[in-house]
Design a protein around this motif. Structure first.
Motif, mmCIF file in Angstrom:
data_model
loop_
_atom_site.group_PDB
_atom_site.id
_atom_site.type_symbol
_atom_site.label_atom_id
_atom_site.label_comp_id
_atom_site.label_asym_id
_atom_site.label_seq_id
_atom_site.Cartn_x
_atom_site.Cartn_y
_atom_site.Cartn_z
ATOM 1 N N GLY A 90 -35.827 9.784 26.172
ATOM 2 C CA GLY A 90 -35.352 11.130 25.984
ATOM 3 C C GLY A 90 -36.536 12.033 26.102
ATOM 4 N N SER A 91 -37.211 12.142 25.331
ATOM 5 C CA SER A 91 -38.496 13.209 24.959
ATOM 6 C C SER A 91 -39.475 12.236 24.299
ATOM 7 N N THR A 92 -40.662 12.431 24.705
ATOM 8 C CA THR A 92 -42.017 11.608 23.800
ATOM 9 C C THR A 92 -42.187 12.631 22.802
ATOM 10 N N ASN A 93 -41.835 13.894 22.792
ATOM 11 C CA ASN A 93 -41.688 14.700 21.381
ATOM 12 C C ASN A 93 -41.031 13.961 20.508
ATOM 13 N N ASP A 94 -39.885 13.986 20.799
ATOM 14 C CA ASP A 94 -38.774 13.852 19.892
ATOM 15 C C ASP A 94 -38.770 12.338 19.371
ATOM 16 N N GLN A 113 -40.951 8.393 32.607
ATOM 17 C CA GLN A 113 -40.031 9.289 32.891
ATOM 18 C C GLN A 113 -39.170 9.987 31.525
ATOM 19 N N GLN A 114 -38.782 11.305 31.536
ATOM 20 C CA GLN A 114 -38.033 11.659 30.266
ATOM 21 C C GLN A 114 -36.990 12.251 30.796
ATOM 22 N N THR A 115 -35.867 11.977 30.075
ATOM 23 C CA THR A 115 -34.336 12.389 30.578
ATOM 24 C C THR A 115 -34.114 13.709 29.854
ATOM 25 N N GLY A 117 -36.714 16.102 28.807
ATOM 26 C CA GLY A 117 -38.065 16.592 28.479
ATOM 27 C C GLY A 117 -37.797 17.972 28.101
ATOM 28 N N LYS A 118 -38.834 18.278 27.077
ATOM 29 C CA LYS A 118 -38.483 19.703 26.525
ATOM 30 C C LYS A 118 -39.726 20.722 26.670
ATOM 31 N N GLY A 119 -39.331 21.921 27.077
ATOM 32 C CA GLY A 119 -40.455 22.910 27.077
ATOM 33 C C GLY A 119 -40.402 23.749 25.667
ATOM 34 N N ARG A 120 -41.008 25.220 25.579
ATOM 35 C CA ARG A 120 -40.872 25.854 24.487
ATOM 36 C C ARG A 120 -39.221 26.526 24.386
ATOM 37 N N LEU A 121 -39.095 27.031 23.267
ATOM 38 C CA LEU A 121 -37.752 27.645 23.064
ATOM 39 C C LEU A 121 -36.581 27.471 23.651
ATOM 40 N N GLY A 122 -36.330 25.988 23.601
ATOM 41 C CA GLY A 122 -35.114 25.471 24.019
ATOM 42 C C GLY A 122 -35.262 25.157 25.712
ATOM 43 N N ARG A 123 -36.231 25.434 26.375
ATOM 44 C CA ARG A 123 -36.351 25.084 27.701
ATOM 45 C C ARG A 123 -36.539 23.754 28.025
ATOM 46 N N SER A 124 -36.206 23.353 29.275
ATOM 47 C CA SER A 124 -36.348 21.873 29.539
ATOM 48 C C SER A 124 -37.624 21.701 30.290
ATOM 49 N N TRP A 125 -37.894 20.542 30.335
ATOM 50 C CA TRP A 125 -39.179 20.078 31.161
ATOM 51 C C TRP A 125 -39.062 19.061 32.238
ATOM 52 N N LYS A 126 -39.126 19.229 33.475
ATOM 53 C CA LYS A 126 -38.738 18.294 34.390
ATOM 54 C C LYS A 126 -39.962 17.099 34.490
ATOM 55 N N SER A 127 -39.229 15.900 34.344
ATOM 56 C CA SER A 127 -40.109 14.749 34.021
ATOM 57 C C SER A 127 -39.737 13.538 34.801
ATOM 58 N N LYS A 183 -50.531 28.248 39.941
ATOM 59 C CA LYS A 183 -49.324 27.689 39.591
ATOM 60 C C LYS A 183 -49.434 26.646 38.460
ATOM 61 N N LYS A 184 -48.194 26.439 37.737
ATOM 62 C CA LYS A 184 -48.244 25.649 36.554
ATOM 63 C C LYS A 184 -48.294 24.150 36.936
ATOM 64 N N ILE A 185 -49.422 23.374 36.469
ATOM 65 C CA ILE A 185 -49.618 22.093 36.690
ATOM 66 C C ILE A 185 -49.307 21.404 35.289
ATOM 67 N N ILE A 208 -48.403 16.833 32.442
ATOM 68 C CA ILE A 208 -49.049 17.044 33.562
ATOM 69 C C ILE A 208 -48.485 16.431 34.723
ATOM 70 N N ASN A 209 -48.034 17.542 35.805
ATOM 71 C CA ASN A 209 -47.543 17.185 36.814
ATOM 72 C C ASN A 209 -48.662 16.385 37.998
ATOM 73 N N ILE A 210 -48.472 15.279 38.187
ATOM 74 C CA ILE A 210 -49.517 14.624 39.236
ATOM 75 C C ILE A 210 -49.112 14.413 40.537
ATOM 76 N N GLU A 221 -41.404 28.120 43.046
ATOM 77 C CA GLU A 221 -42.469 28.939 43.193
ATOM 78 C C GLU A 221 -43.480 28.754 42.066
ATOM 79 N N LYS A 222 -43.222 28.387 41.123
ATOM 80 C CA LYS A 222 -44.449 28.379 40.183
ATOM 81 C C LYS A 222 -45.074 27.052 39.653
ATOM 82 N N ALA A 223 -44.495 25.915 40.155
ATOM 83 C CA ALA A 223 -44.921 24.687 39.823
ATOM 84 C C ALA A 223 -45.684 23.992 41.063
HETATM 85 P P1 BTX Z 1 -42.615 25.973 28.490
HETATM 86 O O1 BTX Z 1 -41.328 26.411 28.032
HETATM 87 O O2 BTX Z 1 -43.687 27.193 28.854
HETATM 88 O O3 BTX Z 1 -42.236 25.514 30.026
HETATM 89 C C1 BTX Z 1 -40.764 25.464 30.502
HETATM 90 C C2 BTX Z 1 -40.588 25.885 31.732
HETATM 91 O O4 BTX Z 1 -41.394 25.709 32.758
HETATM 92 C C3 BTX Z 1 -39.083 25.639 32.286
HETATM 93 O O5 BTX Z 1 -38.369 26.752 31.705
HETATM 94 C C4 BTX Z 1 -39.346 25.812 33.749
HETATM 95 O O6 BTX Z 1 -39.121 27.103 34.392
HETATM 96 C C5 BTX Z 1 -40.703 25.296 33.857
HETATM 97 N N1 BTX Z 1 -40.728 24.001 34.172
HETATM 98 C C6 BTX Z 1 -39.899 22.961 33.942
HETATM 99 N N2 BTX Z 1 -40.550 21.678 34.341
HETATM 100 C C7 BTX Z 1 -41.727 21.816 34.904
HETATM 101 C C8 BTX Z 1 -42.683 21.011 35.311
HETATM 102 N N3 BTX Z 1 -42.523 19.716 35.413
HETATM 103 N N4 BTX Z 1 -43.693 21.582 36.154
HETATM 104 C C9 BTX Z 1 -43.828 23.037 35.862
HETATM 105 N N5 BTX Z 1 -43.014 23.723 35.220
HETATM 106 C C10 BTX Z 1 -41.877 23.176 34.713
HETATM 107 C C11 BTX Z 1 -43.957 24.057 28.421
HETATM 108 O O7 BTX Z 1 -42.995 24.614 28.114
HETATM 109 C C12 BTX Z 1 -44.290 22.668 27.554
HETATM 110 C C13 BTX Z 1 -43.973 21.485 28.247
HETATM 111 C C14 BTX Z 1 -44.085 20.418 27.388
HETATM 112 C C15 BTX Z 1 -43.844 19.033 28.126
HETATM 113 C C16 BTX Z 1 -44.454 17.828 27.381
HETATM 114 S S1 BTX Z 1 -43.858 16.370 28.267
HETATM 115 C C17 BTX Z 1 -44.286 15.345 27.065
HETATM 116 C C18 BTX Z 1 -43.691 16.104 25.879
HETATM 117 N N6 BTX Z 1 -42.346 15.748 25.563
HETATM 118 C C19 BTX Z 1 -41.412 16.732 25.885
HETATM 119 O O8 BTX Z 1 -40.360 16.591 25.645
HETATM 120 N N7 BTX Z 1 -42.145 17.896 26.111
HETATM 121 C C20 BTX Z 1 -43.582 17.611 26.027
#
Ligand code: BTX
Length: 325
Positions: A90-94, A113-115, A117-127, A183-185, A208-210, A221-223
């Motif tokens: 699901g998420s390596t952080n979890d 792979q993460q099914t 993946g989490k970003g900050r503030l409840g956002r998702s991270w494509k993995s 762009k965000k890497i 890290i997007n590789i 537009e941003k990744a």
């Molecule tokens: P953030 O909240 O700053 O960024 C999340 C935002 O970035 C999303 O809302 C989307 O707009 C955009 N985004 C989503 N996926 C990608 C991507 N692959 N590349 C670029 N932009 C993207 C940043 O949060 C923190 C991300 C941490 C991710 C790692 S992966 C391993 C670990 N496990 C986990 O669940 N999260 C962390």
């Protein structure tokens, strides 16, 4: 045992090592060796076998993020010495939070792979599978909880150094994004488990997007990714370099209260200092000028009315005036 088999093959470099020698050295049958070799091939190791000569690696295992490959010759004391590697999760952080209390500091969780993946503030991270490095580092510093957010900067600075060692210059969009060609890497998500005055553990999640060449529309537009920008760099080398650089800066901060090395990197490679940006908080955005990052790792900004303010990382997002940066 599988780790011992691949270590022996890695140790013999360009030379072949015979099944007989392996079986003698490791004290298992040649059939058992053969089974391990097949399993290692399935993990992605390109192992040649030649009649009467034995086994050797046909190519450097640059893309394999397993424990035995990453920790082979890794010159750190504890960061990355134990790695848990998944094909999917699901998420390596979890997961890191599930095992955080039980494992040693420095343990690294990596998944192909993460099914969820989490970003900050409840956002998702494509993995997507195999496209990046999706990893979480568990650390257990003996510090007051208020000192934990600075570790996001330590992680960011370590990524800058790691990529720079491998020939890629990136910037940090304070506090937790790494930028390549605007762009965000890479993104960083730090999570804390603590009591009032004691940290239990901290999880630093890094994505890290590789290899991604096509991003979904909503982030197109941003990744970006290293491959997309023309850098074909080994995932294993990036993880190793990150472990080395992180350990240096982390020990400096925790043991010697040295913030300067990290701050220096964050300031020199800042994508926002000296620029006008929008600070976004609770859906309100304000145009400000970024002046500096202070000794606590907080952003110093100048508001339109001339007031100088200090912004803490947890509370805001930053947007460039023309878009993402
Ligand atoms: P953030 O909240 O700053 O960024 C999340 C935002 O970035 C999303 O809302 C989307 O707009 C955009 N985004 C989503 N996926 C990608 C991507 N692959 N590349 C670029 N932009 C993207 C940043 O949060 C923190 C991300 C941490 C991710 C790692 S992966 C391993 C670990 N496990 C986990 O669940 N999260 C962390």
């Amino acid at each position: 045992m599988r780790e011992k088999v691949i270590r022996a093959i890695l140790d013999s470099g360009e030379n072949f090592i015979s099944g007989e020698q392996l079986s003698k050295e490791l004290g298992i049958s040649r059939t058992a060796i053969w089974k391990h070799i097949n399993a290692l091939r399935e993990e992605g190791y390109n192992i040649e076998s030649v009649n009467k000569k034995g086994y050797r690696l046909a190519e450097k295992p640059d893309d394999i993020l397993s424990s035995e490959n990453i920790s082979y010759n890794l010159p750190t004391e504890f960061i990355g010495k134990k790695i848990v590697h998944f094909d999917t999760i699901g998420s390596t952080n979890d997961y890191a939070k599930e095992i955080g209390n039980k494992v040693r500091g420095g343990t690294l969780i990596i998944s192909e792979q993460q099914t969820k993946g989490k970003g900050r503030l409840g956002r998702s991270w494509k993995s997507k599978s195999g496209d990046g490095i999706w990893m979480s580092l568990i650390i257990k510093p003996k510090i007051d909880p208020y000192k934990a957010p600075f570790l996001t900067l330590v992680a960011g600075a370590s990524i800058v150094e790691a990529l720079s060692n491998l020939g890629v210059d990136v910037l940090i969009k304070w506090p937790n994004d790494i930028i390549l060609n605007n762009k965000k890497i890479c993104g960083i998500l730090t999570e804390l488990s603590a009591e009032m005055e004691r940290v239990n553990y901290i999880v630093i999640g890094i994505g890290i997007n590789i290899k991604t060449l096509d991003f979904p529309n909503e982030i197109k537009e941003k990744a970006t990714s290293l491959y997309k920008e023309g850098y074909k760099i080994s995932r294993a080398d990036i993880v190793r370099q990150f472990c080395i650089e992180f350990e240096k800066l982390y020990k400096g901060y925790i043991l010697d209260d040295d913030k300067e090395n990290t701050l220096d990197i964050c300031r020199k490679h800042s994508a926002v200092i000296g620029k006008q940006v929008y600070i976004v908080k609770n859906n309100k955005k304000e145009l400000v000028k970024c002046i500096d990052i202070n000794e606590n790792g907080n952003l110093i900004i100048k508001e339109n009315n001339g007031d100088i303010k200090e912004i803490m990382s947890g509370e805001v997002s930053i947007r460039g005036i023309k878009g993402y940066v």
